[in-house]
Design a protein around this motif. Structure first.
Motif, PDB file in Angstrom:
ATOM      1  N   CYS A  79      -3.599 -19.598  -4.818  1.00 45.34           N
ATOM      2  CA  CYS A  79      -3.382 -18.900  -3.661  1.00 45.34           C
ATOM      3  C   CYS A  79      -3.230 -17.363  -3.609  1.00 45.34           C
ATOM      4  CB  CYS A  79      -1.774 -19.455  -3.067  1.00 45.34           C
ATOM      5  SG  CYS A  79      -1.870 -21.123  -2.532  1.00 45.34           S
ATOM      6  N   ASN A  80      -2.698 -16.780  -4.688  1.00 45.70           N
ATOM      7  CA  ASN A  80      -2.627 -15.469  -4.899  1.00 45.70           C
ATOM      8  C   ASN A  80      -3.270 -14.957  -6.269  1.00 45.70           C
ATOM      9  OD1 ASN A  80      -0.895 -14.570  -2.488  1.00 45.70           O
ATOM     10  ND2 ASN A  80       0.461 -16.150  -3.405  1.00 45.70           N
ATOM     11  N   PRO A  81      -4.500 -14.964  -6.322  1.00 48.20           N
ATOM     12  CA  PRO A  81      -5.164 -14.717  -7.581  1.00 48.20           C
ATOM     13  C   PRO A  81      -4.778 -13.261  -8.295  1.00 48.20           C
ATOM     14  CG  PRO A  81      -6.657 -14.407  -5.975  1.00 48.20           C
ATOM     15  CD  PRO A  81      -5.479 -15.227  -5.037  1.00 48.20           C
ATOM     16  N   PHE A  82      -4.492 -12.299  -7.525  1.00 45.53           N
ATOM     17  CA  PHE A  82      -4.257 -11.028  -7.983  1.00 45.53           C
ATOM     18  C   PHE A  82      -2.753 -11.115  -8.544  1.00 45.53           C
ATOM     19  CE2 PHE A  82      -7.501  -9.733  -5.156  1.00 45.53           C
ATOM     20  CZ  PHE A  82      -8.231  -8.731  -6.155  1.00 45.53           C
ATOM     21  N   VAL A  97      -0.187  -3.915  -0.368  1.00 49.78           N
ATOM     22  CA  VAL A  97      -1.466  -3.661   0.450  1.00 49.78           C
ATOM     23  C   VAL A  97      -2.642  -3.917  -0.285  1.00 49.78           C
ATOM     24  CG1 VAL A  97      -2.985  -1.831   1.548  1.00 49.78           C
ATOM     25  CG2 VAL A  97      -0.370  -2.009   1.720  1.00 49.78           C
ATOM     26  N   ASP A  98      -3.506  -4.747   0.529  1.00 51.01           N
ATOM     27  CA  ASP A  98      -4.921  -5.019  -0.354  1.00 51.01           C
ATOM     28  C   ASP A  98      -6.056  -3.956   0.322  1.00 51.01           C
ATOM     29  OD1 ASP A  98      -7.484  -6.070  -0.856  1.00 51.01           O
ATOM     30  OD2 ASP A  98      -7.253  -7.847   0.356  1.00 51.01           O
ATOM     31  N   ARG A  99      -6.274  -3.248  -0.699  1.00 48.08           N
ATOM     32  CA  ARG A  99      -7.033  -2.036  -0.304  1.00 48.08           C
ATOM     33  C   ARG A  99      -8.337  -2.385   0.132  1.00 48.08           C
ATOM     34  NH1 ARG A  99      -9.758  -0.522  -5.679  1.00 48.08           N
ATOM     35  NH2 ARG A  99      -8.956  -1.906  -7.120  1.00 48.08           N
ATOM     36  N   ASN A 145      -5.015   2.410  -9.230  1.00 47.63           N
ATOM     37  CA  ASN A 145      -5.638   1.145  -8.004  1.00 47.63           C
ATOM     38  C   ASN A 145      -4.541  -0.021  -7.929  1.00 47.63           C
ATOM     39  OD1 ASN A 145      -7.643   2.999  -8.777  1.00 47.63           O
ATOM     40  ND2 ASN A 145      -9.124   1.665  -9.130  1.00 47.63           N
ATOM     41  N   ASP A 146      -4.246  -0.487  -9.044  1.00 47.10           N
ATOM     42  CA  ASP A 146      -3.559  -1.614  -8.681  1.00 47.10           C
ATOM     43  C   ASP A 146      -1.719  -1.345  -8.634  1.00 47.10           C
ATOM     44  OD1 ASP A 146      -4.888  -3.972  -8.603  1.00 47.10           O
ATOM     45  OD2 ASP A 146      -4.915  -4.483 -10.880  1.00 47.10           O
ATOM     46  N   LEU A 147      -1.474  -0.405  -9.390  1.00 48.45           N
ATOM     47  CA  LEU A 147      -0.175  -0.009  -9.178  1.00 48.45           C
ATOM     48  C   LEU A 147       0.413   0.395  -7.770  1.00 48.45           C
ATOM     49  CD1 LEU A 147       2.464   0.677 -10.635  1.00 48.45           C
ATOM     50  CD2 LEU A 147       1.765   3.229 -10.525  1.00 48.45           C
ATOM     51  N   ILE A 148      -0.652   0.973  -6.932  1.00 47.71           N
ATOM     52  CA  ILE A 148      -0.669   1.203  -5.421  1.00 47.71           C
ATOM     53  C   ILE A 148      -0.466   0.024  -4.751  1.00 47.71           C
ATOM     54  CG2 ILE A 148      -1.480   2.640  -3.432  1.00 47.71           C
ATOM     55  CD1 ILE A 148      -2.617   4.732  -5.394  1.00 47.71           C
ATOM     56  N   GLN A 149      -1.522  -0.817  -4.872  1.00 48.86           N
ATOM     57  CA  GLN A 149      -1.541  -1.894  -4.471  1.00 48.86           C
ATOM     58  C   GLN A 149      -0.249  -2.894  -4.413  1.00 48.86           C
ATOM     59  OE1 GLN A 149      -5.396  -4.343  -3.974  1.00 48.86           O
ATOM     60  NE2 GLN A 149      -4.864  -5.276  -6.023  1.00 48.86           N
ATOM     61  N   VAL A 208      -5.659  -3.752   6.933  1.00 54.19           N
ATOM     62  CA  VAL A 208      -4.366  -3.078   6.579  1.00 54.19           C
ATOM     63  C   VAL A 208      -4.691  -1.981   5.294  1.00 54.19           C
ATOM     64  CG1 VAL A 208      -3.063  -5.057   6.582  1.00 54.19           C
ATOM     65  CG2 VAL A 208      -4.171  -4.739   4.442  1.00 54.19           C
ATOM     66  N   ALA A 209      -6.070  -1.566   5.201  1.00 53.74           N
ATOM     67  CA  ALA A 209      -6.504  -0.630   4.129  1.00 53.74           C
ATOM     68  C   ALA A 209      -5.721   0.681   4.554  1.00 53.74           C
ATOM     69  CB  ALA A 209      -8.041  -0.339   4.002  1.00 53.74           C
ATOM     70  N   TYR A 210      -5.440   0.938   5.708  1.00 51.68           N
ATOM     71  CA  TYR A 210      -5.033   2.263   6.418  1.00 51.68           C
ATOM     72  C   TYR A 210      -3.518   2.499   5.684  1.00 51.68           C
ATOM     73  CZ  TYR A 210      -1.998  -0.318   9.719  1.00 51.68           C
ATOM     74  OH  TYR A 210      -0.950  -1.033  10.194  1.00 51.68           O
ATOM     75  N   LEU A 211      -2.938   1.328   5.187  1.00 49.65           N
ATOM     76  CA  LEU A 211      -1.539   1.507   4.436  1.00 49.65           C
ATOM     77  C   LEU A 211      -1.509   1.882   3.141  1.00 49.65           C
ATOM     78  CD1 LEU A 211       0.172  -1.634   6.233  1.00 49.65           C
ATOM     79  CD2 LEU A 211       0.718   0.729   6.734  1.00 49.65           C
ATOM     80  N   TYR A 212      -2.898   1.740   2.627  1.00 50.87           N
ATOM     81  CA  TYR A 212      -3.110   2.203   1.207  1.00 50.87           C
ATOM     82  C   TYR A 212      -3.012   3.829   0.680  1.00 50.87           C
ATOM     83  CZ  TYR A 212      -5.138   2.005  -3.633  1.00 50.87           C
ATOM     84  OH  TYR A 212      -5.433   2.147  -5.010  1.00 50.87           O
TER      85      TYR A 212
END
Length: 538
Positions: free
Chosen positions: A348-351, A460-462, A451-455, A467-471
């Motif tokens: 469901c949440n591979p990341f 936010v899925d970049r 990249n992942d730390l911000i996500q 929703v990319a505008y929130l990245y």
């Protein structure tokens, strides 16, 4: 004006030549003589291989061994018993012509690749098409060509295969634009090697332009202007001139140290994905390699790379960099990076699931092959090993324990390795950043993977356009975690670098320098530009 993906930087003004699609009409024809039809296919296969061998030799001569490996993978597909066998079986069972059998099997392969979540693997569908088109051309005698081009030609194509790109006359072709494609396609890699601008993923550019149209290609912004006015042409002529001057200016600082106005020296390193990328780090005066993404050694193949193969790859990079630091990250798959031969359950949440160091610790058989190869290579340069996605001290110590086991095995085998090599972590999980002070007591160095730390920090899925505008790399919470990590490293007398996209973001550089970041690692092409920025503004 049409917008696309800026895939290879630069500017060009030229006339359009549209690469026509082959226009092959594949008919389903009943054949009674199956043996003769299979023999036709076999002859086309042999001819295709001979052609690819010539292209590979030409590519190696023009662009080097690394770029030629693209065509080695094409040849391997032609030699693949399963691929050829599937086509012959289809001819035999269905009594159909070779063209139809090739077309069906190639499309089946392509669809399988296109379903992959990882962009790099999806782009390999174009390689399958390239091989399929070559076989079909040799079966039908319908050969398309981009020969006899004029100077200042801009190629417009639905898509360009690696074969198309490498055979372009670089003295005449000054840019290319395509309907399809992404930043990781082989044709884009070739364009960067030729140092010509490219804008891809334009959706319908081939139906928007016609042969002979004058176009401006802006490979920096990812835009194409068709039949522009004189004023715009003059503006871009100046841009082309300034871009050339800027490139030459940047070359003049290759051998200079990156020093801030206050006198602090900053190290600028390169991120690489494949062994041949090391040449770009050297060419741009990199102080080392801050991130070698080893998962790309595992991709675009049908089995795990064995210890000796990995050892040779790591050794090659270390020797090329002489004694400059080379940070090699252990296997980081899962999330959106899948291996076709390593089945993983859907999550469901591979990341947030079974990925990266979690796979390595679960599959120690795979992990130990890589660690043994790394240790053996460590005597050939300044190697540092980095574990990805570490979220706790316990996890890091488990990984180090496996490394210790490998050291003991190699010692018993009387194989050499560097017993004092540095081992660090990639700080990309908020838990690691928050607990950085404790982590620094055990790790030899940190590398912040923004990249992942911000996500993860901003949830936010970049790559999700909704929703990319929130990245936002400059979000206060993100900046706080970065500062905390750097301070914890320095408090424990450890080095802290950054290897995410933020390391080459001019909006963030000043803040990172002020926080005391020791090393910035980025795409090799960004090194000189960031060096100039730091020397001028920090």
């Amino acid at each position: 004006m049409k917008k696309g993906i800026p895939a290879s930087k630069g500017y060009a003004i030229g006339r359009i030549v549209i690469k026509e699609e082959s226009g092959l009409k594949i008919e389903n024809t009943y054949v009674s003589n199956v043996s003769e039809e299979k023999a036709r296919f076999e002859r086309a296969l042999i001819l295709s291989k001979k052609q690819l061998e010539k292209i590979k030799t030409k590519t190696k001569h023009q662009l080097g061994k690394g770029k030629a490996e693209v065509f080695e993978s094409h040849i391997m597909l032609l030699e693949d018993i399963e691929f050829a066998g599937a086509i012959e079986l289809k001819i035999e069972k269905e009594h159909i012509n070779a063209e139809k059998a090739v077309y069906d099997i190639v499309n089946l392969y392509m669809e399988t690749f296109k379903l992959m979540k990882d962009e790099y693997i999806r782009e390999r569908a174009m390689d399958i098409k390239d091989v399929g088109d070559r076989i079909l051309s040799n079966l039908t005698g319908n050969i398309t060509s981009l020969g006899n081009l004029s100077s200042n030609t801009v190629i417009a194509a639905h898509d360009l295969t690696p074969s198309d790109t490498v055979q372009l006359d670089k003295n005449k072709v000054i840019a290319f634009i395509t309907d399809l494609g992404g930043k990781t396609s082989h044709s884009v890699i070739m364009a960067k090697a030729f140092q010509i601008p490219a804008v891809v993923g334009m959706k319908d550019i081939t139906s928007y332009v016609k042969n002979g149209d004058l176009v401006i290609v802006d490979g920096v912004e990812g835009i194409v202007m068709v039949n522009p006015g004189k004023e715009l042409v003059e503006k871009y002529k100046i841009k082309i001139e300034e871009y050339g001057i800027e490139k030459e200016k940047l070359k003049s600082i290759i051998n200079l140290k990156t020093v801030t106005k206050s006198g602090k020296q900053i190290k600028l390193l390169g991120n690489i994905e494949r062994c041949e990328d090391v040449e770009q780090v050297i060419k741009n005066g990199g102080d080392g390699i801050g991130l070698f993404r080893t998962e790309f050694l595992y991709m675009d193949r049908d089995a795990m790379p064995q210890e000796d193969e990995q050892f040779e790859a790591y050794k090659y990079v270390l020797e090329k960099m002489k004694n400059k630091p080379v940070v090699i990250r252990t296997l980081d798959i899962g999330g959106d990076k899948k291996l076709s031969y390593f089945p993983m359950e859907e999550e469901c949440n591979p990341f947030l699931g079974y990925r990266s160091i979690r796979i390595s610790l679960d599959r120690k058989d795979i992990f130990k092959v890589q660690l043994r190869a790394l240790l053996r290579a460590s005597v050939f340069g300044n190697l540092k090993i980095m574990f990805p996605m570490i979220s706790s001290v316990e996890e890091f110590l488990q990984a180090k324990e496996v490394l210790k086991e490998c050291m003991e095995e190699l010692a018993l085998e009387k194989r050499e390795f560097n017993k004092e090599l540095k081992v660090g972590i990639m700080v990309e999980v908020p838990a690691a950043a928050i607990n950085a002070d404790e982590m620094a007591k055990y790790a030899d160095f940190f590398s912040i993977g923004t990249n992942d730390l911000i996500q993860y920090t901003l949830a936010v899925d970049r790559v999700n356009e909704k929703v990319a505008y929130l990245y936002n790399p400059m979000h206060p919470a993100v900046l706080s975690l970065i500062k905390t990590t750097i301070e914890a490293a320095h408090k424990n007398k450890k080095l802290c670098s950054m290897c995410g996209e933020m390391a080459s973001d001019e909006n963030a550089i000043k803040y990172l320098v002020e926080c005391g970041l020791d090393e910035f690692s980025m795409s090799p092409q960004s090194i000189l530009k960031i060096k100039q920025f730091i020397k001028s503004y920090c």
